[in-house]
Design a protein around this motif. Structure first.
Motif, short mmCIF file in Angstrom:
data_model
loop_
_atom_site.label_atom_id
_atom_site.label_comp_id
_atom_site.label_asym_id
_atom_site.label_seq_id
_atom_site.Cartn_x
_atom_site.Cartn_y
_atom_site.Cartn_z
N ALA A 51 1.11 -1.34 -0.04
CA ALA A 51 0.15 -0.21 0.03
C ALA A 51 0.95 1.23 -0.18
CB ALA A 51 -0.79 0.05 1.02
N THR A 52 0.05 2.57 -0.01
CA THR A 52 1.08 3.67 0.20
C THR A 52 0.65 4.17 1.64
OG1 THR A 52 0.95 4.13 -2.12
CG2 THR A 52 1.45 5.89 -0.73
N ARG A 53 1.62 4.29 2.43
CA ARG A 53 1.28 4.95 3.65
C ARG A 53 1.50 6.62 3.61
NH1 ARG A 53 4.85 2.60 8.28
NH2 ARG A 53 3.20 1.24 8.38
N LEU A 54 0.39 7.30 4.05
CA LEU A 54 0.35 8.77 3.94
C LEU A 54 0.92 9.10 5.49
CD1 LEU A 54 -2.83 9.18 2.16
CD2 LEU A 54 -0.55 9.30 1.18
N ARG A 55 1.71 10.23 5.69
CA ARG A 55 2.10 10.81 6.65
C ARG A 55 1.68 12.13 7.06
NH1 ARG A 55 7.06 9.28 4.00
NH2 ARG A 55 7.35 11.74 3.60
N ALA A 56 0.18 12.05 6.59
CA ALA A 56 -0.51 13.30 7.21
C ALA A 56 -1.88 13.04 7.37
CB ALA A 56 -0.38 14.39 5.69
N PRO A 57 -2.57 13.62 7.92
CA PRO A 57 -4.11 13.19 8.07
C PRO A 57 -4.87 13.49 6.95
CG PRO A 57 -3.59 15.08 9.43
CD PRO A 57 -2.55 14.77 8.65
N VAL A 58 -5.54 12.54 6.59
CA VAL A 58 -6.52 12.69 5.28
C VAL A 58 -8.05 12.48 5.68
CG1 VAL A 58 -7.09 11.54 2.92
CG2 VAL A 58 -4.49 11.83 3.81
N ARG A 59 -8.69 13.52 5.42
CA ARG A 59 -10.21 13.63 5.82
C ARG A 59 -10.94 13.74 4.47
NH1 ARG A 59 -7.14 16.71 9.20
NH2 ARG A 59 -7.45 18.29 7.95
N CYS A 60 -10.40 14.07 3.45
CA CYS A 60 -11.23 14.10 2.08
C CYS A 60 -10.07 14.10 1.06
CB CYS A 60 -11.81 15.44 2.12
SG CYS A 60 -10.55 16.89 2.09
N ARG A 61 -10.88 13.96 -0.30
CA ARG A 61 -10.05 13.97 -1.75
C ARG A 61 -8.72 15.08 -1.73
NH1 ARG A 61 -13.34 13.08 -6.55
NH2 ARG A 61 -14.61 13.27 -4.87
N GLU A 62 -9.03 16.17 -1.27
CA GLU A 62 -8.35 17.17 -1.49
C GLU A 62 -7.03 17.12 -0.46
OE1 GLU A 62 -11.51 17.66 -1.11
OE2 GLU A 62 -11.93 18.78 -2.93
N ASP A 63 -7.23 16.65 0.91
CA ASP A 63 -5.96 16.27 1.57
C ASP A 63 -5.16 15.01 0.95
OD1 ASP A 63 -6.94 17.84 3.44
OD2 ASP A 63 -7.94 16.36 4.91
N PRO A 101 -17.08 18.30 1.69
CA PRO A 101 -16.23 19.53 1.07
C PRO A 101 -15.07 19.89 2.31
CG PRO A 101 -18.23 20.41 2.00
CD PRO A 101 -18.26 18.74 2.06
N CYS A 102 -14.01 19.86 1.61
CA CYS A 102 -12.74 19.79 2.60
C CYS A 102 -11.38 20.11 1.84
CB CYS A 102 -12.60 18.52 3.43
SG CYS A 102 -11.06 18.32 4.19
N VAL A 103 -10.81 21.00 2.31
CA VAL A 103 -9.53 21.50 1.64
C VAL A 103 -8.66 21.83 3.22
CG1 VAL A 103 -8.00 23.02 0.57
CG2 VAL A 103 -10.21 22.59 -0.41
N SER A 104 -7.69 20.85 3.47
CA SER A 104 -6.73 21.13 4.69
C SER A 104 -5.70 22.17 4.27
CB SER A 104 -6.46 19.76 5.08
OG SER A 104 -5.61 20.03 6.20
#
Length: 110
Positions: A51-63, A101-104
């Motif tokens: 898999a790909t591990r993300l090192r940032a919180p992801v709450r939506c597609r934009e994140d 709707p989200c943009v971090s």
């Protein structure tokens, strides 16, 4: 080969031989690219091994897109016990998808 528009490379592929993955990782390092991981599953038993591990919180597609663009990700091999336990569970029926709707702002380029 390196373009500012595309810096993402699947460097670890669950179906590739180790030598192919090593070559892809070497390319990533030489070209200062961003490495991703993918299972390339062709059967349920292969699903989720890489898999790909993300090192940032992801709450939506934009994140998610921001994390990839900023290189806040890395390929990750999943432990066999985890992938085996996933196969034993049956997921609940899927709910209708709705994208919040989200943009971090924290992860957007400045």
């Amino acid at each position: 080969m390196s373009s500012p528009d595309c810096r993402l490379v699947e460097a670890i592929n669950g179906r590739n031989p180790a030598t192919a993955n090593e070559q892809a990782l070497a390319l990533v390092q030489r070209r200062n690219l961003v490495a991703l991981g993918g299972s390339d599953a062709h059967s349920l038993a292969e699903l989720g091994k890489v898999a790909t591990r993300l090192r940032a919180p992801v709450r939506c597609r934009e994140d998610f897109v921001s994390a990839l663009r900023l290189g806040l990700c890395e390929p990750h091999r999943m432990p066999t016990a985890v992938t085996s336990s996933l196969l034993e569970r049956r997921p609940p029926p899927a709910a209708p998808y709705s994208q919040p709707p989200c943009v971090s702002e924290e992860f957007l380029p400045r």
